[in-house]
Scaffold this motif. Structure first.
Motif, PDB file in Angstrom:
ATOM      1  N   TRP A 191       0.812  -1.278   0.128  1.00  0.00           N
ATOM      2  CA  TRP A 191       0.028   0.039   0.113  1.00  0.00           C
ATOM      3  C   TRP A 191       0.928   1.347   0.249  1.00  0.00           C
ATOM      4  O   TRP A 191       0.718   2.500  -0.572  1.00  0.00           O
ATOM      5  CB  TRP A 191      -0.929  -0.050   1.068  1.00  0.00           C
ATOM      6  CG  TRP A 191      -1.995  -1.082   1.150  1.00  0.00           C
ATOM      7  CD1 TRP A 191      -2.423  -1.758  -0.249  1.00  0.00           C
ATOM      8  CD2 TRP A 191      -2.621  -1.577   2.013  1.00  0.00           C
ATOM      9  NE1 TRP A 191      -3.337  -2.632   0.048  1.00  0.00           N
ATOM     10  CE2 TRP A 191      -3.459  -2.503   1.320  1.00  0.00           C
ATOM     11  CE3 TRP A 191      -2.705  -1.539   3.326  1.00  0.00           C
ATOM     12  CZ2 TRP A 191      -4.454  -3.483   2.354  1.00  0.00           C
ATOM     13  CZ3 TRP A 191      -3.799  -2.310   3.962  1.00  0.00           C
ATOM     14  CH2 TRP A 191      -4.450  -3.217   3.529  1.00  0.00           C
ATOM     15  N   VAL A 192       1.814   1.316   0.730  1.00  0.00           N
ATOM     16  CA  VAL A 192       2.845   2.406   0.781  1.00  0.00           C
ATOM     17  C   VAL A 192       3.429   2.785  -0.700  1.00  0.00           C
ATOM     18  O   VAL A 192       3.437   3.835  -1.320  1.00  0.00           O
ATOM     19  CB  VAL A 192       4.041   2.339   1.616  1.00  0.00           C
ATOM     20  CG1 VAL A 192       5.147   3.461   1.674  1.00  0.00           C
ATOM     21  CG2 VAL A 192       3.394   2.294   3.035  1.00  0.00           C
ATOM     22  N   ASP A 193       3.918   1.550  -1.281  1.00  0.00           N
ATOM     23  CA  ASP A 193       4.349   1.691  -2.756  1.00  0.00           C
ATOM     24  C   ASP A 193       3.474   2.326  -3.571  1.00  0.00           C
ATOM     25  O   ASP A 193       3.599   3.073  -4.545  1.00  0.00           O
ATOM     26  CB  ASP A 193       4.954   0.133  -3.318  1.00  0.00           C
ATOM     27  CG  ASP A 193       6.177  -0.038  -2.694  1.00  0.00           C
ATOM     28  OD1 ASP A 193       6.863   0.575  -2.071  1.00  0.00           O
ATOM     29  OD2 ASP A 193       6.393  -1.320  -2.660  1.00  0.00           O
ATOM     30  N   ASP A 194       2.198   1.704  -3.535  1.00  0.00           N
ATOM     31  CA  ASP A 194       1.022   2.239  -4.245  1.00  0.00           C
ATOM     32  C   ASP A 194       0.724   3.740  -4.085  1.00  0.00           C
ATOM     33  O   ASP A 194       0.453   4.482  -5.066  1.00  0.00           O
ATOM     34  CB  ASP A 194      -0.294   1.441  -4.006  1.00  0.00           C
ATOM     35  CG  ASP A 194      -1.559   2.002  -4.860  1.00  0.00           C
ATOM     36  OD1 ASP A 194      -1.396   2.010  -6.061  1.00  0.00           O
ATOM     37  OD2 ASP A 194      -2.432   2.468  -4.231  1.00  0.00           O
ATOM     38  N   MET A 195       0.810   4.045  -2.795  1.00  0.00           N
ATOM     39  CA  MET A 195       0.612   5.557  -2.714  1.00  0.00           C
ATOM     40  C   MET A 195       1.561   6.588  -3.134  1.00  0.00           C
ATOM     41  O   MET A 195       1.401   7.567  -3.916  1.00  0.00           O
ATOM     42  CB  MET A 195       0.477   5.784  -1.002  1.00  0.00           C
ATOM     43  CG  MET A 195      -0.756   5.579  -0.260  1.00  0.00           C
ATOM     44  SD  MET A 195      -0.658   5.857   1.388  1.00  0.00           S
ATOM     45  CE  MET A 195      -1.628   4.511   2.048  1.00  0.00           C
ATOM     46  N   LEU A 196       3.032   6.037  -3.009  1.00  0.00           N
ATOM     47  CA  LEU A 196       4.226   6.598  -3.740  1.00  0.00           C
ATOM     48  C   LEU A 196       3.840   6.679  -5.087  1.00  0.00           C
ATOM     49  O   LEU A 196       4.032   7.807  -5.638  1.00  0.00           O
ATOM     50  CB  LEU A 196       5.375   6.019  -3.292  1.00  0.00           C
ATOM     51  CG  LEU A 196       5.801   5.967  -1.888  1.00  0.00           C
ATOM     52  CD1 LEU A 196       6.858   5.361  -1.614  1.00  0.00           C
ATOM     53  CD2 LEU A 196       6.076   7.599  -1.040  1.00  0.00           C
ATOM     54  N   ASP A 197       3.461   5.737  -5.745  1.00  0.00           N
ATOM     55  CA  ASP A 197       3.131   5.670  -7.241  1.00  0.00           C
ATOM     56  C   ASP A 197       2.301   6.733  -7.620  1.00  0.00           C
ATOM     57  O   ASP A 197       2.418   7.570  -8.640  1.00  0.00           O
ATOM     58  CB  ASP A 197       2.617   4.397  -7.631  1.00  0.00           C
ATOM     59  CG  ASP A 197       4.012   3.248  -7.775  1.00  0.00           C
ATOM     60  OD1 ASP A 197       5.291   3.682  -7.716  1.00  0.00           O
ATOM     61  OD2 ASP A 197       3.777   2.159  -7.652  1.00  0.00           O
ATOM     62  N   ARG A 198       1.081   6.827  -6.790  1.00  0.00           N
ATOM     63  CA  ARG A 198       0.069   7.897  -7.313  1.00  0.00           C
ATOM     64  C   ARG A 198       0.516   9.238  -6.927  1.00  0.00           C
ATOM     65  O   ARG A 198       0.346   9.976  -7.843  1.00  0.00           O
ATOM     66  CB  ARG A 198      -1.181   7.360  -6.251  1.00  0.00           C
ATOM     67  CG  ARG A 198      -1.920   6.120  -6.856  1.00  0.00           C
ATOM     68  CD  ARG A 198      -3.234   6.170  -6.365  1.00  0.00           C
ATOM     69  NE  ARG A 198      -3.012   5.333  -5.124  1.00  0.00           N
ATOM     70  CZ  ARG A 198      -3.893   5.175  -4.173  1.00  0.00           C
ATOM     71  NH1 ARG A 198      -4.774   5.906  -3.886  1.00  0.00           N
ATOM     72  NH2 ARG A 198      -3.539   4.383  -2.996  1.00  0.00           N
ATOM     73  N   MET A 199       1.419   9.580  -5.938  1.00  0.00           N
ATOM     74  CA  MET A 199       1.940  10.827  -5.675  1.00  0.00           C
ATOM     75  C   MET A 199       2.900  11.122  -6.871  1.00  0.00           C
ATOM     76  O   MET A 199       2.750  12.319  -7.189  1.00  0.00           O
ATOM     77  CB  MET A 199       2.648  10.697  -4.348  1.00  0.00           C
ATOM     78  CG  MET A 199       1.792  10.688  -3.038  1.00  0.00           C
ATOM     79  SD  MET A 199       2.467  10.400  -1.523  1.00  0.00           S
ATOM     80  CE  MET A 199       3.801  11.755  -1.627  1.00  0.00           C
ATOM     81  N   GLU A 200       3.594  10.283  -7.172  1.00  0.00           N
ATOM     82  CA  GLU A 200       4.596  10.618  -8.491  1.00  0.00           C
ATOM     83  C   GLU A 200       3.888  10.810  -9.870  1.00  0.00           C
ATOM     84  O   GLU A 200       3.950  11.855 -10.571  1.00  0.00           O
ATOM     85  CB  GLU A 200       5.329   9.404  -8.865  1.00  0.00           C
ATOM     86  CG  GLU A 200       6.617   9.298  -7.743  1.00  0.00           C
ATOM     87  CD  GLU A 200       7.459   8.070  -7.976  1.00  0.00           C
ATOM     88  OE1 GLU A 200       7.316   7.581  -9.030  1.00  0.00           O
ATOM     89  OE2 GLU A 200       8.341   7.686  -7.186  1.00  0.00           O
TER      90      GLU A 200
END
Length: 71
Positions: free
Chosen positions: A59-68
């Motif tokens: 989930w953290v990886d997913d959130m970081l991808d969305r932020m980028e």
């Protein structure tokens, strides 16, 4: 690489869908992280510590991808 049986492939697909569903419910505030971890741990036959590490990592990886993507 070892070939997966149809049953094992199906199990992995179900677990992947469960990760997505639990993540959506957690993000919407419907489910606590603790409850999501318990459900995943039981479904994936993992201990809760491993399940927590696995889910939060995804989930953290997913959130970081969305932020980028939004930046």
């Amino acid at each position: 690489m070892e070939d997966l049986s149809g049953i094992e492939t199906g199990r992995l697909e179900v677990l992947a869908e469960l990760v997505n569903a639990l993540g959506d419910l957690w993000e919407a505030g419907v489910l606590t992280l603790s409850a999501a971890v318990k459900v995943y741990a039981q479904s994936a036959a993992m201990n809760e510590e491993s399940a927590a590490e696995f889910l939060t990592g995804i989930w953290v990886d997913d959130m970081l991808d969305r932020m980028e993507f939004e930046a």
